[in-house]
Design an enzyme around this catalytic site. Structure first.
Site, short mmCIF file in Angstrom:
data_model
loop_
_atom_site.label_atom_id
_atom_site.label_comp_id
_atom_site.label_asym_id
_atom_site.label_seq_id
_atom_site.Cartn_x
_atom_site.Cartn_y
_atom_site.Cartn_z
N ASN A 210 56.62 -1.45 53.07
CA ASN A 210 57.93 -1.45 53.74
C ASN A 210 58.94 -2.11 52.81
O ASN A 210 58.59 -2.58 51.73
CB ASN A 210 57.83 -2.14 55.10
CG ASN A 210 57.36 -3.57 54.96
OD1 ASN A 210 58.02 -4.39 54.33
ND2 ASN A 210 56.19 -3.87 55.52
N ASP A 279 52.18 -2.43 60.32
CA ASP A 279 51.61 -2.19 61.66
C ASP A 279 50.48 -1.17 61.59
O ASP A 279 49.60 -1.17 62.44
CB ASP A 279 52.71 -1.67 62.59
CG ASP A 279 53.82 -2.68 62.74
OD1 ASP A 279 53.50 -3.85 63.04
OD2 ASP A 279 55.00 -2.34 62.53
N LYS A 289 41.21 8.02 42.89
CA LYS A 289 42.58 8.55 42.97
C LYS A 289 42.55 9.98 43.53
O LYS A 289 41.78 10.82 43.02
CB LYS A 289 43.21 8.54 41.58
CG LYS A 289 44.61 9.11 41.53
CD LYS A 289 45.20 8.95 40.13
CE LYS A 289 46.58 9.55 40.06
NZ LYS A 289 46.59 10.96 39.74
#
Ligand SMILES: Cc1cc2nc3c(=O)[nH]c(=O)nc-3n(C[C@H](O)[C@H](O)[C@H](O)COP(=O)(O)O)c2cc1C
Length: 306
Positions: A210, A279, A289
Site C-alpha cells: 500500500n 488486510d 517467479k
C-alpha cells in the site's frame, strides 16, 4: 510549529577543524525557525570566518569580550540571558577544560559562566585527545552539573586517525537541542511504534503493498524520543531515515510485523500502532517467479486477520 520556532539558541564555536560544520548547523537551526546568535573563540575564527556565520544567522557574531561595539551591541550578559539553550559545537578539549573549572577568559567561556540556560557540548577532537582521562573527567564534571554532552561519532577523523571524536551530523545536534527544549514528560516510558506499509509476496520478486510512507509512525517515534522516552520502531519497508535516538527493527510482511511487535511488547509501556498493515495477502504465494508469459494471473487473496 516546530519546537525550535521562535527560540533563541546561542551557538558557541570553538577552534577545532569541525568548526566548518557549524555553518550547516546554523542553517538548520534558522530553517527550523530559531533565532541563532553565534559566539566564537578567537581560535575558531582561524577555521571559519565570523562573516559566514553572521550571514547565515542574520545576526552579529560575538568574537571579542572587549570590543566596544560588540559589547554595546551584543553584550556577554545579554547573550547569556537571552539564550534558551546554549550549544557549543564543536567543543574543543580546551573549551571543555575551561568550562569544567570555570575559566572565563574569552566571550564564549564568559557567557558559559554567566548563563542560567541549559548548555550542551558537542566534543570534537582527535581520538587520543577524546580518550585522554582529563577530557573524560572534565566531561563527567560538566555532565554532573546538568550539561548535555552530545556523544561524538566514530569513523575517519580529519587528523587521519580512526575512532571516536567526530562532530555528530548537524541534524543530530539539532535533535538534541529540540529535546532540551521539550518537556521530559515521557521519561521512563518505553514506547513501541509500528510504522510504514507491509509487503505481501505474490512470488519471490513481486508483492502486494500500500502507499503508506511511514511518516506518521516515524514522527510519533521522533516526538516520543524528544519527550524522554526510549523508543523502538517496528517498521515495514520505508525509505525514511531512522529518527535519531530511536531503535529500528525492519520487517516486511504483516505476519513478521506481528511477530516482531509481539516480541517487543513485554518491553514496552505503551504501543502506538501507526503501520498500514495489509488486510489481505495472496493465499498461495508462488515458490518461484511466475513466468511473464503466463496468460493472465488470477490471485486468490486471504484475509490476514483470519
Ligand atoms: C588544524 C588544527 C585542528 C585542530 N582541531 C582540533 C579539534 O578538532 N579539537 C580540539 O579540541 N582541538 C583542535 N585543535 C587544537 C585547538 O585549536 C587548540 O587547542 C586551541 O587552543 C583551541 O582554542 P579554543 O578552545 O579557544 O577555540 C586543532 C588545532 C589545529 C591547528
Amino acid at each position: 510549529m516546530g519546537v525550535l520556532s521562535g527560540k533563541t539558541i546561542v551557538l558557541g564555536v570553538s577552534g577545532g577543524i569541525a568548526a566548518y560544520k557549524s555553518a550547516e548547523l546554523v542553517r538548520l537551526l534558522v530553517n527550523a525557525g530559531a533565532n541563532v546568535r553565534v559566539m566564537m573563540t578567537r581560535n575558531a575564527t582561524e577555521f571559519i570566518t565570523p562573516l559566514t556565520l553572521q550571514t547565515l544567522s542574520s545576526n552579529p557574531v560575538a568574537t571579542d569580550t572587549f570590543s566596544l561595539t560588540q559589547e554595546s551591541e551584543i553584550g556577554h550578559i545579554r547573550l547569556a540571558d537571552t539564550a534558551e539553550v546554549i550549544v557549543i559545537a564543536p567543543a574543543t578539549a580546551d573549551v571543555i577544560a575551561k568550562a569544567a573549572v570555570g575559566i572565563a577568559d574569552d566571550i564564549l567561556t564568559t557567557v558559559l559562566l554567566a548563563t542560567r540556560a541549559k548548555v550542551a557540548f558537542a566534543p570534537a577532537m582527535n581520538v587520543h585527545m577524546y580518550e585522554h582521562p582529563t577530557v573524560a573527567e572534565n566531561l563527567a564534571k560538566l555532565r554532573t552539573r546538568g550539561a548535555v554532552i552530545i556523544e561524538p561519532g566514530e569513523g575517519a577523523l580529519a587528523c587521519g586517525y580512526e575512532g571516536k571524536g567526530r562532530l555528530p551530523d548537524p541534524a543530530i545536534v539539532v535533535a538534541e537541542i529540540e529535546k532540551m527544549l521539550s518537556a521530559q514528560d515521557l521519561g521512563g516510558e518505553n514506547i513501541l511504534v509500528t510504522a510504514g506499509p507491509t509487503q505481501e509476496p505474490i512470488d519471490p520478486v513481486r508483492f502486494v503493498t500500500n502507499r503508506s510512507s511511514g511518516k506518521m509512525g516515524f514522527a510519533i517515534a521522533r516526538a516520543a524520543w524528544r519527550r524522554g522516552a526510549a523508543v523502538r520502531i517496528v517498521a515495514g519497508p520505508s525509505a525514511l531515515a531512522t529518527p535519531y535516538g530511536v531503535e529500528r527493527i525492519d520487517t516486511v510482511t504483516a505476519s513478521a510485523m506481528l511477530a516482531k511487535t509481539s516480541s517487543s511488547f513485554p518491553w514496552s509501556t505503551a504501543l502506538v500502532m501507526a503501520a498500514a498493515v495489509a488486510d489481505f495477502r495472496p493465499a498461495n504465494p508462488a515458490r518461484g517467479k511466475i513466468k511473464k508469459d503466463t496468460r493472465g494471473l488470477r490471485l486468490e487473496m486471504e484475509s490476514i486477520a483470519d
